[in-house]
Enzyme design. Sequence first.
Site, PDB file in Angstrom:
ATOM      1  N   LYS A  31      38.749  82.269  35.795  1.00  8.68           N
ATOM      2  CA  LYS A  31      39.988  82.246  35.735  1.00  8.68           C
ATOM      3  C   LYS A  31      40.783  82.852  35.638  1.00  8.68           C
ATOM      4  O   LYS A  31      41.559  82.581  36.228  1.00  8.68           O
ATOM      5  CB  LYS A  31      39.722  80.991  34.745  1.00  8.68           C
ATOM      6  CG  LYS A  31      38.484  79.989  34.774  1.00  8.68           C
ATOM      7  CD  LYS A  31      39.245  78.415  33.751  1.00  8.68           C
ATOM      8  CE  LYS A  31      38.592  79.041  32.392  1.00  8.68           C
ATOM      9  NZ  LYS A  31      37.276  79.315  32.259  1.00  8.68           N
ATOM     10  N   ARG A 109      40.724  71.674  27.614  1.00 12.02           N
ATOM     11  CA  ARG A 109      38.865  71.204  27.497  1.00 12.02           C
ATOM     12  C   ARG A 109      38.772  70.368  26.744  1.00 12.02           C
ATOM     13  O   ARG A 109      36.836  70.901  26.788  1.00 12.02           O
ATOM     14  CB  ARG A 109      38.451  72.803  26.246  1.00 12.02           C
ATOM     15  CG  ARG A 109      38.645  74.125  27.318  1.00 12.02           C
ATOM     16  CD  ARG A 109      38.222  74.617  26.470  1.00 12.02           C
ATOM     17  NE  ARG A 109      37.459  76.184  26.666  1.00 12.02           N
ATOM     18  CZ  ARG A 109      38.355  77.430  27.204  1.00 12.02           C
ATOM     19  NH1 ARG A 109      38.949  77.510  26.648  1.00 12.02           N
ATOM     20  NH2 ARG A 109      37.157  78.417  27.316  1.00 12.02           N
ATOM     21  N   ARG A 148      30.092  92.444  30.798  1.00 11.07           N
ATOM     22  CA  ARG A 148      31.923  92.268  31.289  1.00 11.07           C
ATOM     23  C   ARG A 148      32.081  93.252  29.785  1.00 11.07           C
ATOM     24  O   ARG A 148      31.658  93.057  28.338  1.00 11.07           O
ATOM     25  CB  ARG A 148      32.778  90.788  30.603  1.00 11.07           C
ATOM     26  CG  ARG A 148      33.749  90.918  30.446  1.00 11.07           C
ATOM     27  CD  ARG A 148      34.686  89.596  30.955  1.00 11.07           C
ATOM     28  NE  ARG A 148      34.259  88.683  29.676  1.00 11.07           N
ATOM     29  CZ  ARG A 148      34.698  87.058  30.521  1.00 11.07           C
ATOM     30  NH1 ARG A 148      35.589  87.419  31.578  1.00 11.07           N
ATOM     31  NH2 ARG A 148      34.046  86.321  29.539  1.00 11.07           N
ATOM     32  N   ARG A 181      33.934  91.730  23.879  1.00 13.38           N
ATOM     33  CA  ARG A 181      34.636  90.385  23.171  1.00 13.38           C
ATOM     34  C   ARG A 181      33.776  90.029  21.900  1.00 13.38           C
ATOM     35  O   ARG A 181      32.550  90.276  22.695  1.00 13.38           O
ATOM     36  CB  ARG A 181      34.648  89.185  24.406  1.00 13.38           C
ATOM     37  CG  ARG A 181      36.512  89.257  24.844  1.00 13.38           C
ATOM     38  CD  ARG A 181      36.358  88.881  25.621  1.00 13.38           C
ATOM     39  NE  ARG A 181      36.695  87.208  25.293  1.00 13.38           N
ATOM     40  CZ  ARG A 181      36.667  86.266  26.420  1.00 13.38           C
ATOM     41  NH1 ARG A 181      37.598  87.028  27.398  1.00 13.38           N
ATOM     42  NH2 ARG A 181      36.704  85.550  26.306  1.00 13.38           N
ATOM     43  N   ARG A 192      28.989  78.982  23.455  1.00 11.11           N
ATOM     44  CA  ARG A 192      30.544  77.848  24.427  1.00 11.11           C
ATOM     45  C   ARG A 192      29.571  77.381  25.935  1.00 11.11           C
ATOM     46  O   ARG A 192      30.561  76.540  26.749  1.00 11.11           O
ATOM     47  CB  ARG A 192      31.282  80.179  25.053  1.00 11.11           C
ATOM     48  CG  ARG A 192      32.126  80.359  23.486  1.00 11.11           C
ATOM     49  CD  ARG A 192      32.092  81.848  24.520  1.00 11.11           C
ATOM     50  NE  ARG A 192      33.084  82.413  25.541  1.00 11.11           N
ATOM     51  CZ  ARG A 192      33.022  83.012  26.312  1.00 11.11           C
ATOM     52  NH1 ARG A 192      32.351  84.049  26.035  1.00 11.11           N
ATOM     53  NH2 ARG A 192      34.638  82.959  27.116  1.00 11.11           N
TER      54      ARG A 192
HETATM   55  P1  AMP Z   1      38.217  81.770  26.670  1.00 10.09           P
HETATM   56  O1  AMP Z   1      38.888  82.725  26.762  1.00 10.09           O
HETATM   57  O2  AMP Z   1      39.207  80.327  28.135  1.00 10.09           O
HETATM   58  O3  AMP Z   1      37.356  81.638  26.935  1.00 10.09           O
HETATM   59  O4  AMP Z   1      39.004  81.156  25.172  1.00 10.09           O
HETATM   60  C1  AMP Z   1      38.200  81.897  24.124  1.00 10.09           C
HETATM   61  C2  AMP Z   1      38.274  81.185  23.086  1.00 10.09           C
HETATM   62  O5  AMP Z   1      39.556  80.788  23.212  1.00 10.09           O
HETATM   63  C3  AMP Z   1      37.103  79.750  23.265  1.00 10.09           C
HETATM   64  O6  AMP Z   1      35.533  80.402  23.636  1.00 10.09           O
HETATM   65  C4  AMP Z   1      37.704  79.020  21.861  1.00 10.09           C
HETATM   66  O7  AMP Z   1      36.757  79.350  21.304  1.00 10.09           O
HETATM   67  C5  AMP Z   1      39.024  79.069  22.449  1.00 10.09           C
HETATM   68  N1  AMP Z   1      40.466  77.634  23.193  1.00 10.09           N
HETATM   69  C6  AMP Z   1      40.566  78.638  24.229  1.00 10.09           C
HETATM   70  N2  AMP Z   1      41.168  77.479  24.498  1.00 10.09           N
HETATM   71  C7  AMP Z   1      40.600  75.904  24.050  1.00 10.09           C
HETATM   72  C8  AMP Z   1      40.702  74.880  24.110  1.00 10.09           C
HETATM   73  N3  AMP Z   1      41.596  74.157  25.018  1.00 10.09           N
HETATM   74  N4  AMP Z   1      40.049  74.613  23.217  1.00 10.09           N
HETATM   75  C9  AMP Z   1      39.732  74.922  22.026  1.00 10.09           C
HETATM   76  N5  AMP Z   1      39.288  75.907  22.818  1.00 10.09           N
HETATM   77  C10 AMP Z   1      39.688  76.693  22.896  1.00 10.09           C
END
Ligand code: AMP
Length: 240
Positions: A31, A109, A148, A181, A192
């Site tokens: 994304k 989410r 990654r 990461r 996740r």
């Molecule tokens: P991402 O890069 O979008 O996969 O986000 C990395 C991490 O940030 C996720 O695994 C969550 O811990 C936190 N996070 C990001 N966006 C959200 C969201 N909308 N709701 C809850 N946690 C989030």
Amino acid sequence: MEGGNAVCFQPPRKVERTWRLILLGPPGVGKGTQADLLGNALGACPLSTGDVFRAARSHPAPAGSAMARAQAAMERGALVSDDTVIALVRERSRCLHCSGGFMLDGFPRTTRQARAIDDLLAAEGLRLDAVISYELPTEEIIGRISGRRVCPQCKSTFHVASRPPKTEGVCDKCGGRLEQRADDRPEAVRVRLEAYNADTIPLIEHYRALKLLVPIQAVGRPEDIFARTLDALAALVLPS
Ligand code: AMP
């Protein structure tokens, strides 16, 4: 709420039309890459809640603060609390008025977050154009995430097998030392994916019912996925 900067970084520019988009999809589906490509092509302002939390990690959060709890959840691969994420997006509501529109990446989410963004957009007098849902089989997701590697300095992303850097462990662009990461470690990836299946998949039906859902197959190279996305968006504006 601390960390991040509550301003839109996309300079105003002349755009053909405004796109107000949500990007949905499992972790590792790409994304963020698509958001960058779409941002350049459409002029829409990308807002990634995950990027805001990652950026905030370089500033130590006071123990017990909302940001400290958010960072701990993130390290485990768990979702940050709805209250914290919703507050963070509300603080950035100026981005929703960016002249080229916006792309929310990683938000909403959960059903509560979806209701919050519906309410926020209604309050701001804005309407979503589409919710792009990137789809990928689970085995492919795990393969993409486990290989990654990211550059902490310039944020470039590599993959040990499909997009290796010229020198192992070193960023091609800035020479930074590549890292995995914390939330790309296998135990965090499992958490996740569970969170995605339990909390985010129901949103697909929510947006399908609102006739906003645009499913895109996320197999293949980023440029192919991007081309598919642009075709799908173009189809939305064709007179029927
Ligand atoms: P991402 O890069 O979008 O996969 O986000 C990395 C991490 O940030 C996720 O695994 C969550 O811990 C936190 N996070 C990001 N966006 C959200 C969201 N909308 N709701 C809850 N946690 C989030």
